[in-house]
Scaffold this active site. Structure first.
Site, PDB file in Angstrom:
ATOM      1  N   GLY A 106      -1.581   2.278  -4.879  1.00 50.62           N
ATOM      2  CA  GLY A 106      -0.216   2.271  -4.342  1.00 50.62           C
ATOM      3  C   GLY A 106      -0.096   3.086  -3.062  1.00 50.62           C
ATOM      4  N   GLY A 108      -0.163   1.799  -0.152  1.00 50.14           N
ATOM      5  CA  GLY A 108       0.485   1.008   0.892  1.00 50.14           C
ATOM      6  C   GLY A 108      -0.466   0.188   1.743  1.00 50.14           C
ATOM      7  N   SER A 109      -1.454  -0.444   1.108  1.00 48.29           N
ATOM      8  CA  SER A 109      -2.443  -1.195   1.884  1.00 48.29           C
ATOM      9  C   SER A 109      -1.825  -2.391   2.613  1.00 48.29           C
ATOM     10  CB  SER A 109      -3.596  -1.654   0.986  1.00 48.29           C
ATOM     11  OG  SER A 109      -3.100  -2.268  -0.172  1.00 48.29           O
ATOM     12  N   SER A 110      -0.845  -3.055   2.015  1.00 47.32           N
ATOM     13  CA  SER A 110      -0.234  -4.222   2.678  1.00 47.32           C
ATOM     14  C   SER A 110       0.487  -3.803   3.950  1.00 47.32           C
ATOM     15  CB  SER A 110       0.767  -4.915   1.762  1.00 47.32           C
ATOM     16  OG  SER A 110       0.200  -5.198   0.536  1.00 47.32           O
ATOM     17  N   ALA A 112      -0.014  -1.081   5.702  1.00 47.32           N
ATOM     18  CA  ALA A 112      -0.972  -0.575   6.690  1.00 47.32           C
ATOM     19  C   ALA A 112      -1.671  -1.734   7.406  1.00 47.32           C
ATOM     20  CB  ALA A 112      -1.989   0.342   6.014  1.00 47.32           C
ATOM     21  N   ASP A 153       6.747   3.360   4.368  1.00 42.71           N
ATOM     22  CA  ASP A 153       5.290   3.177   4.366  1.00 42.71           C
ATOM     23  C   ASP A 153       4.802   2.612   5.709  1.00 42.71           C
ATOM     24  OD1 ASP A 153       6.731   0.899   3.755  1.00 42.71           O
ATOM     25  OD2 ASP A 153       5.423   0.245   2.120  1.00 42.71           O
TER      26      ASP A 153
HETATM   27  O1  PMV Z   1       5.783   2.692  -4.490  1.00 41.33           O
HETATM   28  P1  PMV Z   1       5.989   2.687  -3.038  1.00 41.33           P
HETATM   29  O2  PMV Z   1       5.110   3.574  -2.298  1.00 41.33           O
HETATM   30  O3  PMV Z   1       6.097   1.346  -2.467  1.00 41.33           O
HETATM   31  O4  PMV Z   1       7.360   3.448  -2.748  1.00 41.33           O
HETATM   32  C1  PMV Z   1       8.493   3.201  -3.349  1.00 41.33           C
HETATM   33  C2  PMV Z   1       9.539   4.059  -2.722  1.00 41.33           C
HETATM   34  C3  PMV Z   1      10.896   3.432  -2.815  1.00 41.33           C
HETATM   35  O5  PMV Z   1      11.802   4.365  -2.231  1.00 41.33           O
HETATM   36  C4  PMV Z   1      11.292   3.213  -4.265  1.00 41.33           C
HETATM   37  C5  PMV Z   1      10.956   2.113  -2.078  1.00 41.33           C
HETATM   38  C6  PMV Z   1      11.004   2.212  -0.579  1.00 41.33           C
HETATM   39  O6  PMV Z   1      10.756   1.185   0.054  1.00 41.33           O
HETATM   40  O7  PMV Z   1      11.316   3.271  -0.009  1.00 41.33           O
END
Ligand code: PMV
Length: 321
Positions: A106, A108-110, A112, A153
Protein backbone atom coordinates in the site's frame (compact mmCIF):
# COMPACT_ATOMS: atom_id res chain seq x y z
CA UNK A 1 14.58 5.76 -24.29
CA UNK A 2 14.25 7.51 -20.95
CA UNK A 3 13.80 6.13 -17.43
CA UNK A 4 12.14 8.04 -14.62
CA UNK A 5 11.54 7.03 -11.01
CA UNK A 6 9.19 8.19 -8.26
CA UNK A 7 8.93 7.26 -4.58
CA UNK A 8 6.15 5.57 -2.69
CA UNK A 9 4.52 7.31 0.29
CA UNK A 10 3.41 7.00 3.87
CA UNK A 11 0.60 8.99 5.41
CA UNK A 12 1.77 10.54 8.69
CA UNK A 13 -1.35 12.39 9.89
CA UNK A 14 -4.81 13.25 8.57
CA UNK A 15 -6.05 10.27 6.53
CA UNK A 16 -9.78 10.20 5.69
CA UNK A 17 -10.33 13.81 6.80
CA UNK A 18 -8.09 14.86 3.87
CA UNK A 19 -10.68 13.48 1.46
CA UNK A 20 -13.03 16.19 2.77
CA UNK A 21 -11.17 19.49 2.49
CA UNK A 22 -8.90 19.07 5.48
CA UNK A 23 -5.07 18.93 5.51
CA UNK A 24 -2.72 15.97 5.99
CA UNK A 25 1.00 15.33 6.42
CA UNK A 26 2.72 12.69 4.28
CA UNK A 27 6.28 11.61 3.51
CA UNK A 28 7.94 9.96 0.50
CA UNK A 29 9.66 6.58 1.06
CA UNK A 30 12.66 5.02 -0.65
CA UNK A 31 10.70 2.28 -2.37
CA UNK A 32 10.64 3.59 -5.91
CA UNK A 33 8.66 2.90 -9.05
CA UNK A 34 10.55 3.02 -12.39
CA UNK A 35 9.02 3.79 -15.77
CA UNK A 36 10.90 3.73 -19.10
CA UNK A 37 9.39 5.10 -22.29
CA UNK A 38 10.36 5.04 -25.93
CA UNK A 39 8.75 6.57 -29.01
CA UNK A 40 7.09 4.23 -31.55
CA UNK A 41 6.28 4.92 -35.22
CA UNK A 42 2.91 3.22 -34.96
CA UNK A 43 0.10 5.10 -33.12
CA UNK A 44 -0.17 2.53 -30.33
CA UNK A 45 0.57 2.04 -26.65
CA UNK A 46 2.76 -0.97 -25.88
CA UNK A 47 2.93 -1.78 -22.17
CA UNK A 48 5.07 -4.18 -20.16
CA UNK A 49 4.32 -4.12 -16.43
CA UNK A 50 5.57 -7.47 -15.13
CA UNK A 51 5.00 -6.60 -11.44
CA UNK A 52 1.27 -6.32 -12.09
CA UNK A 53 1.14 -9.14 -14.65
CA UNK A 54 0.69 -7.00 -17.75
CA UNK A 55 2.76 -8.60 -20.51
CA UNK A 56 2.78 -7.74 -24.23
CA UNK A 57 -0.18 -5.35 -23.89
CA UNK A 58 -0.90 -3.36 -27.06
CA UNK A 59 -3.63 -0.84 -27.87
CA UNK A 60 -4.24 1.81 -30.58
CA UNK A 61 -3.95 5.30 -29.03
CA UNK A 62 -7.44 6.21 -30.25
CA UNK A 63 -8.89 3.36 -28.13
CA UNK A 64 -7.22 4.37 -24.84
CA UNK A 65 -9.65 4.14 -21.94
CA UNK A 66 -12.09 2.01 -23.95
CA UNK A 67 -13.07 -1.65 -23.51
CA UNK A 68 -11.98 -4.08 -20.83
CA UNK A 69 -8.69 -2.80 -19.39
CA UNK A 70 -6.53 -5.05 -17.18
CA UNK A 71 -6.15 -3.60 -13.67
CA UNK A 72 -2.40 -3.12 -14.07
CA UNK A 73 -2.86 -0.98 -17.21
CA UNK A 74 -5.65 1.35 -16.06
CA UNK A 75 -3.61 4.21 -14.61
CA UNK A 76 -1.10 4.25 -17.49
CA UNK A 77 -3.90 4.29 -20.08
CA UNK A 78 -5.85 6.99 -18.25
CA UNK A 79 -2.89 9.32 -17.90
CA UNK A 80 -1.62 8.81 -21.44
CA UNK A 81 -5.10 9.56 -22.74
CA UNK A 82 -5.10 12.86 -20.81
CA UNK A 83 -1.59 13.73 -21.96
CA UNK A 84 -2.17 13.22 -25.68
CA UNK A 85 -5.54 15.00 -25.54
CA UNK A 86 -3.61 18.15 -24.47
CA UNK A 87 -0.33 17.43 -26.30
CA UNK A 88 -0.98 15.32 -29.43
CA UNK A 89 1.99 13.16 -30.50
CA UNK A 90 2.96 11.87 -33.93
CA UNK A 91 3.54 8.16 -33.31
CA UNK A 92 2.98 5.94 -30.30
CA UNK A 93 4.70 4.98 -27.07
CA UNK A 94 6.33 1.92 -25.55
CA UNK A 95 6.11 1.92 -21.74
CA UNK A 96 7.83 -0.40 -19.27
CA UNK A 97 7.22 -0.23 -15.54
CA UNK A 98 9.22 -1.83 -12.76
CA UNK A 99 8.74 -1.62 -9.04
CA UNK A 100 11.18 -1.84 -6.11
CA UNK A 101 8.28 -2.67 -3.85
CA UNK A 102 5.37 -5.02 -3.74
CA UNK A 103 2.04 -3.34 -4.48
CA UNK A 104 0.63 -5.23 -1.48
CA UNK A 105 2.26 -2.86 1.08
CA UNK A 106 0.00 0.00 0.00
CA UNK A 107 2.88 2.41 -0.66
CA UNK A 108 1.08 3.83 -3.70
CA UNK A 109 2.67 2.06 -6.66
CA UNK A 110 -0.14 3.02 -9.07
CA UNK A 111 0.10 6.71 -8.28
CA UNK A 112 3.90 6.65 -8.42
CA UNK A 113 3.89 5.01 -11.87
CA UNK A 114 1.31 7.54 -13.11
CA UNK A 115 3.55 10.40 -11.95
CA UNK A 116 6.56 8.75 -13.63
CA UNK A 117 4.77 8.53 -16.96
CA UNK A 118 3.88 12.24 -16.94
CA UNK A 119 7.48 13.21 -16.11
CA UNK A 120 8.87 10.84 -18.79
CA UNK A 121 6.41 12.24 -21.36
CA UNK A 122 7.51 15.78 -20.46
CA UNK A 123 11.17 14.84 -21.01
CA UNK A 124 10.67 12.94 -24.27
CA UNK A 125 8.31 15.45 -25.91
CA UNK A 126 9.86 18.58 -24.36
CA UNK A 127 6.66 19.86 -22.78
CA UNK A 128 8.57 21.11 -19.69
CA UNK A 129 5.84 20.37 -17.16
CA UNK A 130 6.19 21.97 -13.73
CA UNK A 131 5.70 19.86 -10.60
CA UNK A 132 2.16 21.23 -10.25
CA UNK A 133 1.36 20.29 -13.86
CA UNK A 134 2.71 16.77 -13.27
CA UNK A 135 0.53 16.55 -10.15
CA UNK A 136 -2.58 17.79 -12.01
CA UNK A 137 -2.23 15.33 -14.92
CA UNK A 138 -1.55 12.37 -12.63
CA UNK A 139 -4.26 13.26 -10.11
CA UNK A 140 -6.79 13.67 -12.95
CA UNK A 141 -5.94 10.16 -14.13
CA UNK A 142 -6.25 8.72 -10.62
CA UNK A 143 -9.73 10.24 -10.37
CA UNK A 144 -10.61 8.84 -13.83
CA UNK A 145 -9.73 5.34 -12.61
CA UNK A 146 -10.93 5.29 -9.00
CA UNK A 147 -13.38 8.18 -8.83
CA UNK A 148 -12.18 9.46 -5.44
CA UNK A 149 -9.12 10.16 -3.32
CA UNK A 150 -7.39 13.24 -1.98
CA UNK A 151 -4.33 12.99 -4.28
CA UNK A 152 -1.84 13.04 -1.38
CA UNK A 153 -0.06 9.97 -2.76
CA UNK A 154 0.34 11.67 -6.16
CA UNK A 155 1.78 14.75 -4.44
CA UNK A 156 4.25 12.69 -2.38
CA UNK A 157 5.46 10.89 -5.53
CA UNK A 158 5.81 14.20 -7.40
CA UNK A 159 7.33 16.51 -4.76
CA UNK A 160 9.05 13.95 -2.51
CA UNK A 161 10.26 14.94 0.96
CA UNK A 162 7.59 15.53 3.56
CA UNK A 163 4.54 17.58 2.63
CA UNK A 164 1.64 19.42 4.20
CA UNK A 165 -1.13 18.74 1.72
CA UNK A 166 -4.69 19.96 1.23
CA UNK A 167 -7.35 17.97 -0.67
CA UNK A 168 -6.86 17.98 -4.45
CA UNK A 169 -3.50 19.75 -4.17
CA UNK A 170 -5.00 23.08 -3.16
CA UNK A 171 -1.93 23.45 -0.91
CA UNK A 172 1.25 21.41 -1.31
CA UNK A 173 3.86 22.72 1.09
CA UNK A 174 7.26 21.05 1.60
CA UNK A 175 8.20 20.62 5.28
CA UNK A 176 11.84 20.45 6.33
CA UNK A 177 12.34 17.38 8.50
CA UNK A 178 15.55 15.93 9.85
CA UNK A 179 15.65 12.17 10.54
CA UNK A 180 12.06 11.28 11.40
CA UNK A 181 12.55 8.17 13.63
CA UNK A 182 9.82 5.82 12.38
CA UNK A 183 9.29 2.09 12.56
CA UNK A 184 6.84 0.83 9.92
CA UNK A 185 4.83 -2.36 10.39
CA UNK A 186 2.86 -4.14 7.68
CA UNK A 187 -0.25 -5.97 8.89
CA UNK A 188 -0.46 -8.52 6.07
CA UNK A 189 -4.08 -7.48 5.58
CA UNK A 190 -4.89 -6.07 2.13
CA UNK A 191 -7.39 -3.24 1.98
CA UNK A 192 -9.38 -1.55 -0.74
CA UNK A 193 -8.99 2.20 -0.12
CA UNK A 194 -12.05 3.21 -2.17
CA UNK A 195 -14.24 0.73 -0.29
CA UNK A 196 -13.06 2.12 3.06
CA UNK A 197 -13.68 5.71 1.92
CA UNK A 198 -17.22 4.58 1.01
CA UNK A 199 -17.75 2.91 4.39
CA UNK A 200 -16.69 6.05 6.21
CA UNK A 201 -18.96 8.12 3.93
CA UNK A 202 -21.85 5.84 4.86
CA UNK A 203 -21.18 6.44 8.57
CA UNK A 204 -20.98 10.17 7.89
CA UNK A 205 -24.42 10.03 6.25
CA UNK A 206 -25.93 8.69 9.46
CA UNK A 207 -24.10 11.09 11.79
CA UNK A 208 -23.09 14.08 9.66
CA UNK A 209 -22.44 16.59 12.46
CA UNK A 210 -20.52 14.09 14.57
CA UNK A 211 -18.28 13.02 11.69
CA UNK A 212 -17.69 16.63 10.59
CA UNK A 213 -16.44 17.35 14.12
CA UNK A 214 -14.14 14.33 13.96
CA UNK A 215 -12.69 15.66 10.68
CA UNK A 216 -12.22 19.10 12.24
CA UNK A 217 -10.52 17.44 15.23
CA UNK A 218 -8.15 15.60 12.89
CA UNK A 219 -7.41 18.87 11.07
CA UNK A 220 -6.47 20.41 14.42
CA UNK A 221 -4.11 17.50 15.11
CA UNK A 222 -2.50 17.97 11.67
CA UNK A 223 -1.84 21.69 12.28
CA UNK A 224 -0.15 20.98 15.63
CA UNK A 225 1.74 18.00 14.21
CA UNK A 226 3.13 20.23 11.45
CA UNK A 227 4.62 22.55 14.09
CA UNK A 228 5.98 19.69 16.22
CA UNK A 229 7.47 18.04 13.14
CA UNK A 230 9.32 21.22 12.23
CA UNK A 231 10.63 21.66 15.77
CA UNK A 232 11.52 17.94 16.06
CA UNK A 233 9.46 17.58 19.23
CA UNK A 234 9.08 13.81 18.98
CA UNK A 235 7.42 13.35 22.39
CA UNK A 236 4.57 15.65 21.45
CA UNK A 237 4.39 14.31 17.90
CA UNK A 238 3.99 10.78 19.33
CA UNK A 239 1.13 11.93 21.56
CA UNK A 240 -0.52 13.56 18.56
CA UNK A 241 -0.22 10.25 16.69
CA UNK A 242 -2.12 8.56 19.52
CA UNK A 243 -4.81 11.24 19.43
CA UNK A 244 -5.10 10.91 15.65
CA UNK A 245 -5.48 7.14 16.08
CA UNK A 246 -8.35 7.73 18.53
CA UNK A 247 -10.20 9.74 15.90
CA UNK A 248 -9.56 7.04 13.28
CA UNK A 249 -10.87 4.41 15.68
CA UNK A 250 -14.06 6.43 16.07
CA UNK A 251 -14.43 6.46 12.28
CA UNK A 252 -14.34 2.64 12.41
CA UNK A 253 -11.12 2.08 10.44
CA UNK A 254 -8.73 0.89 13.16
CA UNK A 255 -9.16 -2.87 12.79
CA UNK A 256 -8.10 -5.53 15.31
CA UNK A 257 -4.81 -6.50 13.70
CA UNK A 258 -3.55 -2.92 13.33
CA UNK A 259 -4.76 -2.02 16.82
CA UNK A 260 -2.82 -4.95 18.30
CA UNK A 261 0.36 -3.85 16.51
CA UNK A 262 -0.15 -0.20 17.51
CA UNK A 263 -0.69 -0.99 21.21
CA UNK A 264 2.28 -3.38 21.22
CA UNK A 265 4.50 -0.61 19.78
CA UNK A 266 3.33 1.88 22.43
CA UNK A 267 3.89 -0.60 25.25
CA UNK A 268 7.40 -1.29 23.97
CA UNK A 269 8.32 2.37 24.39
CA UNK A 270 7.24 4.21 21.22
CA UNK A 271 6.50 7.93 21.62
CA UNK A 272 3.27 7.12 19.79
CA UNK A 273 1.79 4.93 17.07
CA UNK A 274 -1.05 5.02 14.58
CA UNK A 275 -2.29 3.42 11.40
CA UNK A 276 -1.08 4.90 8.12
CA UNK A 277 -3.40 5.04 5.10
CA UNK A 278 -6.94 3.83 4.76
CA UNK A 279 -6.89 1.64 7.90
CA UNK A 280 -8.08 -1.89 8.80
CA UNK A 281 -4.97 -3.28 7.05
CA UNK A 282 -1.85 -2.16 5.17
CA UNK A 283 0.62 -0.40 7.49
CA UNK A 284 1.01 1.23 10.90
CA UNK A 285 3.76 3.61 11.96
CA UNK A 286 5.43 4.13 15.32
CA UNK A 287 7.58 7.10 16.30
CA UNK A 288 10.41 5.78 18.46
CA UNK A 289 13.31 6.92 20.65
CA UNK A 290 16.59 5.61 19.15
CA UNK A 291 17.26 3.21 22.03
CA UNK A 292 13.78 1.68 21.75
CA UNK A 293 13.83 0.99 18.02
CA UNK A 294 14.71 -2.70 18.38
CA UNK A 295 12.18 -3.29 21.19
CA UNK A 296 9.39 -1.64 19.19
CA UNK A 297 10.26 -3.62 16.05
CA UNK A 298 10.19 -6.87 18.02
CA UNK A 299 6.87 -5.94 19.64
CA UNK A 300 5.32 -5.27 16.23
CA UNK A 301 6.56 -8.65 15.01
CA UNK A 302 5.30 -10.28 18.19
CA UNK A 303 1.87 -8.88 17.34
CA UNK A 304 2.02 -10.61 13.96
CA UNK A 305 3.24 -7.69 11.86
CA UNK A 306 6.14 -7.49 9.42
CA UNK A 307 8.61 -4.66 9.98
CA UNK A 308 9.40 -2.89 6.71
CA UNK A 309 12.83 -1.31 6.57
CA UNK A 310 12.67 1.99 4.72
CA UNK A 311 13.87 5.58 4.70
CA UNK A 312 11.50 8.53 4.61
CA UNK A 313 11.71 12.11 3.28
CA UNK A 314 13.32 10.98 0.00
CA UNK A 315 13.50 12.74 -3.36
CA UNK A 316 10.39 13.03 -5.57
CA UNK A 317 10.07 12.11 -9.25
CA UNK A 318 13.39 12.28 -11.11
CA UNK A 319 15.04 11.28 -14.36
CA UNK A 320 17.27 8.24 -13.94
CA UNK A 321 18.97 8.18 -17.36
O1 PMV B 1 -4.44 3.68 1.72
P1 PMV B 1 -3.98 4.85 0.98
O2 PMV B 1 -2.57 5.14 1.11
O3 PMV B 1 -4.47 4.91 -0.40
O4 PMV B 1 -4.54 6.14 1.74
C1 PMV B 1 -5.78 6.31 2.10
C2 PMV B 1 -5.90 7.68 2.69
C3 PMV B 1 -7.28 8.24 2.52
O5 PMV B 1 -7.27 9.51 3.16
C4 PMV B 1 -8.30 7.35 3.21
C5 PMV B 1 -7.65 8.39 1.06
C6 PMV B 1 -7.00 9.54 0.35
O6 PMV B 1 -7.04 9.52 -0.88
O7 PMV B 1 -6.48 10.48 0.97
Amino acid sequence: MITVSAPGKLMLFGEHAVVYDRPCLATAVDQRMFVSIDKLEEKTLELEALDVEVIGYKKPLEDLGKGDIPKGARFIEAVLKRLIAKHPIKGGLRVETRSEFSSTYGFGSSSASTVCLVKAFSEVFGTGFSKKQIFDFAYGAVLDVQGKGSGYDVAAATYGGTIYFMTGGETIEPIEVDGLPLVVGYSGVKVDTVQLIDEVAERAKNYPEVVARIYDGIAGVVELAKERLMSHDWTSLGELMNINEGYLSSLGVEGTKLATMIYAAREAGAYGAKLSGAGIGDCMIALVPKDKKQDVAEAIEGAGGEVVDLSVHVEGVRVEK
